[in-house]
Enzyme design. Structure first.
Site, PDB file in Angstrom:
ATOM      1  N   HIS A 354       0.861  -1.080   0.055  1.00 60.56           N
ATOM      2  CA  HIS A 354      -0.095   0.165   0.022  1.00 60.56           C
ATOM      3  C   HIS A 354       0.791   1.303  -0.042  1.00 60.56           C
ATOM      4  CE1 HIS A 354      -0.045   1.589   4.328  1.00 60.56           C
ATOM      5  NE2 HIS A 354       0.000   0.221   4.874  1.00 60.56           N
ATOM      6  N   ASP A 364       5.805   2.265   7.576  1.00 61.70           N
ATOM      7  CA  ASP A 364       4.512   2.178   7.115  1.00 61.70           C
ATOM      8  C   ASP A 364       3.965   3.132   6.324  1.00 61.70           C
ATOM      9  OD1 ASP A 364       2.041   0.901   7.078  1.00 61.70           O
ATOM     10  OD2 ASP A 364       1.733   1.094   9.085  1.00 61.70           O
ATOM     11  N   GLU A 401      -5.212   1.477   2.469  1.00 66.01           N
ATOM     12  CA  GLU A 401      -5.117   0.439   3.194  1.00 66.01           C
ATOM     13  C   GLU A 401      -5.215   0.717   4.725  1.00 66.01           C
ATOM     14  OE1 GLU A 401      -2.816  -2.476   5.926  1.00 66.01           O
ATOM     15  OE2 GLU A 401      -2.691  -0.504   5.664  1.00 66.01           O
ATOM     16  N   GLU A 402      -4.905   1.592   5.333  1.00 62.90           N
ATOM     17  CA  GLU A 402      -4.711   2.086   6.706  1.00 62.90           C
ATOM     18  C   GLU A 402      -6.071   2.280   7.028  1.00 62.90           C
ATOM     19  OE1 GLU A 402      -2.586   2.012   8.373  1.00 62.90           O
ATOM     20  OE2 GLU A 402      -0.547   2.228   7.262  1.00 62.90           O
ATOM     21  N   HIS A 522       2.454   4.708  13.304  1.00 57.28           N
ATOM     22  CA  HIS A 522       1.392   5.531  12.971  1.00 57.28           C
ATOM     23  C   HIS A 522       1.281   7.035  13.899  1.00 57.28           C
ATOM     24  CE1 HIS A 522      -1.496   1.974  11.419  1.00 57.28           C
ATOM     25  NE2 HIS A 522      -0.734   2.226  10.893  1.00 57.28           N
TER      26      HIS A 522
END
Ligand SMILES: [Zn+2]
Length: 701
Positions: A354, A364, A401-402, A522
């Site tokens: 992603h 990420d 995606e998140e 995150h």
């Protein structure tokens, strides 16, 4: 005395060297001896292509600005990926748009009204660095995507990590959570925050605050950013709280693609949307609430690393929580590109990662995206050198995606028929590099292929194969805490883009990464700087990731017969059946399922015997017939009716629990939890049928 000894030693060394020179490695799984030379030359060429410096530059660009799904920057990166795909010579480069529910934050506020007035800062400290302050401005308030919007004023209860057991404990202590705002610690690493919210909702809480405790991924663990990999006290873990374990993807099109004219359910009808308000908190802000909460001391296991006495509540603390999201439908962009296969173009190996991030997406997912683009570039160079794979390879850059695995799910649903007919495997990378520890999970059919790759690719620091470095880490107890103890983990939960392939389409999947201490997940601190300076200085582990991901892809695409082995699958199934059987006290019969698993093992052994013959004889017809059987096998493990209560999840062996945590034999395991023998029998029957279908597919014409 000395000379002859030295001479002897030299002779022995020379003999050993000669011996290892002449010992050719056995052909990679799925390749005939006659193909081995060409394949290993191709792989050696490929292994030398990735450039750490180019990956660093790509990564800098990808992670240089926040790129939340649906944002202008996310679109710029979609165009960038599209252009890099095209520049590498991929065919059929395409951007598909899906219009999906993608709420952005307008307000997240947490105010203490009693015993005194105070307002949570709700922002991460930046040490005056430009990216930090810019990110704060661009991103708006930290939030939980898909939280209900509204306002509630209530007393606060500390509920540990917010698991069902924690609420039972509170009940025993006489603490009522109904109508309260519960405050819980993020469970690190694998409990999904959506599950924490669902549990609070089921217990009657009016709202929930989830904070990052320094004992879990902050200062108690070690040096914090910018000095080390762990999270400083002001870090805030953003994230989605959608119930994607019920159905992932756009909440308004559960089970079908969000195309322009698709029917949509209303927000109220959407199964995967929480009904209560939820917000993330930093340790700095949570500390103020925990100091004021009062009441009895919390159970020992709930106490974290803040310098205070953890209490469960009952004092004067009253908090007002206000959450407002814009609840808009927004476009997301999936970018795909293809290398068309020369001999079996209608068999497709899919590779994906992603692109969207909560903030800068340092690890990420930009570490993974940079690796994928480097692999695409290297494959482009191989092609210019005259290589074309037997099977087709499709690269995908997923979006949102998140939020709820959205673009992979929508794209997979849209192309369901094509993918069920043609997809041979899906190889995912999400947070590609957060450290140095090789980490692989896969369906057991891919164990052998993944293991061989881990025996080939070298660990950049240890200069031994990553498989050997992994064994050393197991032996010395230095694996990261969330890592499986097997080189290839076979327990699949949720939490990344492989879900639609594994659970909805029945495609064998694998997921690769290099992991390490990662306390900035995150948060604003998961940025280019964190990756460059802390996780992978010089980017050597990015190179190792490109090598592992690339060789696995090359082997799947070029093998004479697909490197899928169902013998380990059958062995795992027998293990899983015994494991679940041990949790069921009544005489329901697990023997049929166990004997079906043995039947699958026998069919797999017959297929392996047929594989050896077809490879030795160079029999192309037999080889492609075995390919067709292998492709059908994973599909056969789908139950068309899906799991009880969540029909989107059709795979009978693996599903996420109502969290990211893996669950094996999900229908049976859940039936066991209900205690209902009828349900257990039904689930066993369905499982047995699925395993028998898989055995028939392996044996079949
Ligand atoms: Zn991710």
């Amino acid at each position: 005395m000395r000379a002859p000894l030295v001479l002897a030693a030299i002779l022995v060394a020379a003999l050993l060297a000669t011996a290892s020179w002449h010992r050719e490695p056995p052909p990679a799984f799925g390749f005939a001896a006659s193909s081995e030379g060409a394949q290993s030359r191709l792989e050696r060429r490929f292994l030398a292509l990735p450039s750490a410096e180019r990956i660093r530059q790509t990564h800098r660009f990808l992670a240089g600005e926040p790129h939340l799904a649906g944002s202008p920057r996310d679109q710029v990166l979609a165009e960038y990926v599209r252009d890099r795909f095209a520049a590498a010579g991929l065919d059929a480069v395409e951007t598909s748009t899906h219009e999906v529910l993608l709420p952005w934050p307008e307000e997240t506020s947490v105010e203490m009204l009693q015993p005194r007035a105070w307002r949570a800062a709700m922002q991460e400290e930046t040490t005056g660095d430009a990216p930090g302050s810019r990110g704060r401005q661009q991103l708006g308030p930290p939030y939980h995507a898909y939280s209900a919007s509204g306002e509630v004023t209530a007393r606060v209860v500390f509920a540990g990590r917010g698991n069902p057991d924690d609420y039972t404990r509170l009940e025993a202590m006489g603490v009522d959570v109904r109508g309260a705002i519960v405050l819980v610690r993020y469970a690190v690493p694998y409990s999904y925050r959506g599950y924490t919210v669902l549990t609070a909702q089921q217990r009657g809480a009016a709202g929930i605050l989830i904070y990052s405790d320094p004992a879990d991924d902050g200062s108690v663990r070690g040096p914090v950013y910018p000095r080390g990999p762990w999270g400083p006290d002001s870090r805030i873990q953003r994230g989605s709280v959608a119930y994607d374990f019920l159905v992932p993807g756009d909440p308004l099109t559960p089970g079908w693609a969000s195309t322009a004219d698709a029917p949509r359910v209303t927000r109220d009808q959407a199964l995967s949307l929480p009904r209560i308000m939820s917000a993330p908190l930093s340790a700095t802000d949570a500390r103020v609430l925990l100091e004021a909460i009062g009441g009895p001391e919390a159970p020992a296991a709930w106490r974290g690393g803040l310098p205070l006495t953890y209490r469960v509540g009952g004092g004067p603390l009253v908090v007002r929580l206000r959450v407002k999201s814009d609840d808009r439908v927004r476009p997301v962009w999936t970018v795909t590109g293809l290398i068309r296969g020369s001999e079996r173009p209608d068999q497709i190996v899919i590779v994906g990662n992603h692109r969207d991030a909560w903030t800068y997406g340092g690890a990420d997912p930009s570490s993974g995206t940079a690796a994928m683009l480097e692999m695409v570039q290297a494959f482009g160079e191989l092609r210019r050198g005259g290589w074309r794979p037997k099977r087709s390879i499709l690269f995908a850059s997923w979006d949102a995606e998140e939020f709820s695995l959205i673009s992979s799910t929508e794209w997979g649903e849209e192309h369901e028929a094509m993918l069920q007919a043609q997809a041979v495997a899906y190889i995912n990378v999400d947070s590609g590099v957060s450290g140095r520890q090789f980490n692989a999970s896969a369906v057991p059919a891919l164990n052998r292929a993944v293991t061989e790759v881990a025996q080939l690719v070298k660990d950049p620091a240890a200069h031994i194969p990553v498989a050997a470095a992994f064994r050393d880490a197991v032996a010395t107890g230095t694996l990261p805490d969330d890592a499986a103890r097997d080189l290839v983990g076979n327990r699949f939960g949720g939490g990344s883009d492989y879900s639609v392939f594994l659970n909805f389409l029945g495609v064998p999947v694998a997921d690769l990464s290099f992991r390490g201490p990662y306390g900035v997940y995150h948060s604003l601190y998961d940025n280019a700087e964190w990756v460059e300076r802390i996780a992978d200085p010089g980017f050597p582990y990015h190179v190792a990731l490109v090598q592992s991901w690339g060789v696995l892809t090359l082997r799947l695409a070029d093998a004479d017969i697909l490197p899928l082995d169902y013998q380990p699958y059958a062995a795992r199934l027998r293990e899983f059946i015994d494991e679940v059987r041990a949790t069921w006290p009544l005489p329901e019969d697990f023997d049929e399922a166990a004997s079906a698993a043995s039947g699958l093992g026998a069919a797999a052994a017959r297929l392996e015997a047929a594989r050896r013959v077809a490879l030795d004889r160079g029999d192309r017809t037999a080889q492609s017939q075995l390919d067709r059987r292998l492709i059908r096998t994973e599909r056969a493990l789908l139950d068309p009716d899906g799991l009880p209560g969540r029909p989107w999840y059709r795979q009978t062996i693996f599903a996420p629990q109502y969290s990211y945590a893996p669950e094996v034999l999900p229908a049976v395991a859940e039936a066991v939890q209900t205690g209902d023998p009828g349900r257990v029998n039904d689930a066993l029957l369905r499982l047995t049928r699925a395993i028998r279908r898989a055995a028939e597919a392996l044996d079949g014409p």
